[in-house]
Design an enzyme around this catalytic site. Structure first.
Site, short mmCIF file in Angstrom:
data_model
loop_
_atom_site.label_atom_id
_atom_site.label_comp_id
_atom_site.label_asym_id
_atom_site.label_seq_id
_atom_site.Cartn_x
_atom_site.Cartn_y
_atom_site.Cartn_z
N GLY A 14 0.77 -1.24 0.00
CA GLY A 14 0.00 0.00 0.00
C GLY A 14 0.80 1.29 0.00
O GLY A 14 0.37 2.29 0.58
N ARG A 68 -16.84 -15.19 -8.75
CA ARG A 68 -16.30 -13.84 -8.89
C ARG A 68 -17.41 -12.78 -8.79
O ARG A 68 -17.21 -11.70 -8.22
CB ARG A 68 -15.57 -13.70 -10.22
CG ARG A 68 -14.76 -12.42 -10.35
CD ARG A 68 -14.11 -12.31 -11.72
NE ARG A 68 -13.10 -13.35 -11.96
CZ ARG A 68 -11.85 -13.26 -11.53
NH1 ARG A 68 -11.46 -12.24 -10.83
NH2 ARG A 68 -10.99 -14.21 -11.80
N ARG A 94 -6.39 -8.39 -8.32
CA ARG A 94 -7.51 -9.23 -8.73
C ARG A 94 -8.11 -8.67 -10.00
O ARG A 94 -8.22 -7.45 -10.16
CB ARG A 94 -8.61 -9.19 -7.66
CG ARG A 94 -8.22 -9.77 -6.34
CD ARG A 94 -8.52 -11.23 -6.22
NE ARG A 94 -9.91 -11.53 -6.53
CZ ARG A 94 -10.34 -12.75 -6.87
NH1 ARG A 94 -9.49 -13.74 -6.98
NH2 ARG A 94 -11.61 -12.97 -7.12
N LEU A 96 -11.27 -7.80 -12.20
CA LEU A 96 -12.64 -7.42 -11.84
C LEU A 96 -13.59 -7.80 -12.96
O LEU A 96 -13.22 -7.75 -14.14
CB LEU A 96 -12.69 -5.91 -11.58
CG LEU A 96 -11.81 -5.45 -10.41
CD1 LEU A 96 -11.60 -3.94 -10.45
CD2 LEU A 96 -12.43 -5.88 -9.09
N HIS A 112 -0.23 1.56 -13.04
CA HIS A 112 0.54 0.44 -13.58
C HIS A 112 1.99 0.88 -13.73
O HIS A 112 2.26 1.96 -14.26
CB HIS A 112 -0.03 0.01 -14.94
CG HIS A 112 0.70 -1.14 -15.54
ND1 HIS A 112 0.60 -2.42 -15.05
CD2 HIS A 112 1.59 -1.19 -16.56
CE1 HIS A 112 1.39 -3.22 -15.75
NE2 HIS A 112 2.00 -2.49 -16.68
N GLU A 177 5.47 6.86 -9.33
CA GLU A 177 4.08 6.47 -9.03
C GLU A 177 3.51 7.33 -7.93
O GLU A 177 2.37 7.80 -8.00
CB GLU A 177 4.02 4.99 -8.63
CG GLU A 177 4.40 4.02 -9.72
CD GLU A 177 4.24 2.58 -9.28
OE1 GLU A 177 3.25 2.26 -8.60
OE2 GLU A 177 5.12 1.76 -9.60
C1 GRF Z 1 2.82 -0.72 -7.73
O1 GRF Z 1 4.01 -0.86 -8.43
C2 GRF Z 1 1.67 -0.50 -8.68
O2 GRF Z 1 2.03 0.23 -9.79
C3 GRF Z 1 1.30 -1.90 -9.07
O3 GRF Z 1 1.46 -2.65 -7.89
C4 GRF Z 1 2.41 -2.01 -7.04
C5 GRF Z 1 1.75 -1.76 -5.73
O4 GRF Z 1 2.63 -1.24 -4.78
N1 GRF Z 1 0.00 -1.92 -9.66
P1 GRF Z 1 2.05 -0.58 -3.48
O5 GRF Z 1 1.17 -1.63 -2.78
O6 GRF Z 1 1.26 0.64 -3.86
O7 GRF Z 1 3.24 -0.24 -2.64
#
Ligand code: GRF
Length: 217
Positions: A14, A68, A94, A96, A112, A177
């Site tokens: 997270g 699901r 997961r 969806l 992503h 990110e």
């Molecule tokens: C991140 O690299 C995100 O881009 C990908 O999964 C990872 C999650 O990392 N979808 P975190 O749980 O936010 O630290």
């Protein structure tokens, strides 16, 4: 103006969730993190969410067998109970159902760790290095039923270094990110993003090129 109510869906540590929580601590930020929902009871991010006084919920898919639709219905119920406006997937591992995705059309975001449409799926950093990519990065996009597709809201890039390792590159992309997810959510919460012909417009203009961001790590 009342702030948009956001649910962050996680499966793990997270860190992106934490970046969104930090951004939303600023009262002028247009969204509040109203709920953190995990499919895994042991997700590390739940601890962080609780420490920040944020409501948490668990919809453990393992309790639903192969059903699901039932999992997604349970999640939908929780989201509605918390009067959620926008959903942010942040390391939610997961797939969806199309029905669930349809209920959140242009109101559900994902991050992503690659410059989509390149390197969908897993192991993006390793694959970027192996492919000899010069640039790599992260993408925030609206969620559509197809995985790692959907209109791109924002991208941030880093240069791939000749001697890069998967871990070093992953750390630099993660820093990106943590910058672009709060920025992209801000645009959506301010109603500045529209989707025309499957592409996002920001204030009516095309999404800017991925800015190459300098990161320390
Ligand atoms: C991140 O690299 C995100 O881009 C990908 O999964 C990872 C999650 O990392 N979808 P975190 O749980 O936010 O630290």
């Amino acid at each position: 103006m009342s702030r948009m109510r956001v649910a962050v869906l996680i499966s793990g540590r997270g860190s992106n969730m934490a970046a969104l929580i930090e951004a939303a601590k600023d009262k002028s930020y247009p969204a509040e993190i109203s709920l953190v929902l995990s499919n895994r009871p042991d997700a590390g991010g739940l601890v962080t969410a609780r420490a920040n006084g944020i409501a948490t919920a668990i919809v453990d898919h393992k309790l639903f067998g192969k059903d699901r639709a039932a999992v997604d219905a349970a999640m939908q119920q929780v989201l509605e109970a918390h009067r959620i406006d926008i959903v942010c997937l942040a390391g939610f591992m997961r797939l969806l159902s199309p029905g669930f995705v349809g209920q959140w059309q242009n109101r559900m975001l994902n991050i992503h760790p690659a410059l989509l449409p390149a390197f969908k799926g897993l192991d993006t950093h390793k694959r970027a290095i192996e492919a000899g990519a010069k640039r790599h990065g992260a993408t925030v996009h609206f969620v559509v039923p197809e995985m790692d597709a959907g209109p791109i809201i924002m991208q941030g890039a880093v240069a791939v270094r000749p001697d890069d390792t998967e871990e070093a590159l992953a750390a630099r992309v993660l820093a990106v990110e943590h910058r672009i997810y709060p920025a992209a959510l801000r645009l959506v919460a301010e109603n500045r993003v529209s989707v025309i012909d499957g592409r996002c417009l920001i204030d009516g203009a095309p999404v800017p090129d991925a800015e190459t961001l300098m990161t320390q790590t």
